[in-house]
Design a protein around this motif. Sequence first.
Motif, PDB file in Angstrom:
ATOM      1  N   ARG A 154      88.942  61.065  98.977  1.00 14.48           N
ATOM      2  CA  ARG A 154      89.388  60.477  97.706  1.00 14.48           C
ATOM      3  C   ARG A 154      90.034  61.534  96.804  1.00 14.48           C
ATOM      4  NH1 ARG A 154      87.825  56.096  95.153  1.00 14.48           N
ATOM      5  NH2 ARG A 154      87.113  57.237  93.332  1.00 14.48           N
TER       6      ARG A 154
ATOM      7  N   ASN B 214      86.726  58.799 109.464  1.00  9.32           N
ATOM      8  CA  ASN B 214      86.255  58.696 108.082  1.00  9.32           C
ATOM      9  C   ASN B 214      85.422  57.426 107.924  1.00  9.32           C
ATOM     10  OD1 ASN B 214      85.877  58.933 105.330  1.00  9.32           O
ATOM     11  ND2 ASN B 214      87.986  58.424 104.791  1.00  9.32           N
TER      12      ASN B 214
ATOM     13  N   ASP C 189      78.154  63.468 102.536  1.00 13.26           N
ATOM     14  CA  ASP C 189      79.054  63.511 101.385  1.00 13.26           C
ATOM     15  C   ASP C 189      79.108  62.175 100.659  1.00 13.26           C
ATOM     16  OD1 ASP C 189      81.061  64.794  99.693  1.00 13.26           O
ATOM     17  OD2 ASP C 189      82.473  63.425 100.665  1.00 13.26           O
ATOM     18  N   ASN C 190      78.923  61.079 101.360  1.00  9.28           N
ATOM     19  CA  ASN C 190      79.088  59.769 100.744  1.00  9.28           C
ATOM     20  C   ASN C 190      77.802  59.076 100.329  1.00  9.28           C
ATOM     21  OD1 ASN C 190      82.067  58.863 100.772  1.00  9.28           O
ATOM     22  ND2 ASN C 190      81.781  59.951 102.697  1.00  9.28           N
TER      23      ASN C 190
ATOM     24  N   ARG D  23      84.575  55.905 105.268  1.00 10.78           N
ATOM     25  CA  ARG D  23      85.015  55.059 104.163  1.00 10.78           C
ATOM     26  C   ARG D  23      86.251  54.284 104.599  1.00 10.78           C
ATOM     27  NH1 ARG D  23      83.783  55.191  98.716  1.00 10.78           N
ATOM     28  NH2 ARG D  23      82.655  57.118  98.499  1.00 10.78           N
TER      29      ARG D  23
ATOM     30  N   HIS E 127      75.533  60.431  96.804  1.00 10.67           N
ATOM     31  CA  HIS E 127      76.053  60.345  95.439  1.00 10.67           C
ATOM     32  C   HIS E 127      75.259  59.295  94.674  1.00 10.67           C
ATOM     33  CE1 HIS E 127      79.581  62.867  95.913  1.00 10.67           C
ATOM     34  NE2 HIS E 127      79.809  62.288  97.067  1.00 10.67           N
TER      35      HIS E 127
ATOM     36  N   ALA F 247      85.088  66.173 103.871  1.00 13.34           N
ATOM     37  CA  ALA F 247      84.558  65.691 102.597  1.00 13.34           C
ATOM     38  C   ALA F 247      85.629  65.876 101.538  1.00 13.34           C
ATOM     39  CB  ALA F 247      83.298  66.459 102.222  1.00 13.34           C
TER      40      ALA F 247
END
Length: 158
Positions: free
Chosen positions: A74, A25, A108-109, A27, A112, A71
């Motif tokens: 969070r 991941n 996916d990150n 993040r 945004h 994805a």
Amino acid sequence: MTASTITSPTFIELDPRSLAAHPGNIRDDLGDLTEMTASIKAVGVLEPVIVTPVLDEDGKAAKKASYRILAGHRRVAAAIKAKTPTVPCLIRTDLDSDIDAVTTMIVDNVHHAALSPTEEAAAYAQPTAFNLTATQIAERTGRKTKTVRDALKLHRLP
């Protein structure tokens, strides 16, 4: 992966506690999940989590059905905090390679874009047409009442 290799995803509801975080991941920190948790309590998970089956050493799906998050890390963490029994998931068997997984997490990150303050204010103004108060809007969206009130004040500025 090319457009011709994309397979149709399968929709399924899964227990968020059964989903494995992807070890790669991108993040490091999921951040504050307070508002997302409140939102999920209010309206559930609105966007499906993208998962891929966990494969065994031979590249075949593990005998015990288990899935790894590509994805939605969070969303899953917030759903667990919200004690949601299931979350909507899309199983993507075409994203099981390491490179496809990493690029999916990047997409996916990084794409945004946060709402501007005036866009957020205009968004909160819409439910007021249905006579919802700032507190009611906050309850329905998982935002803090002060955040909604401040945004509505901004919206009323000329």
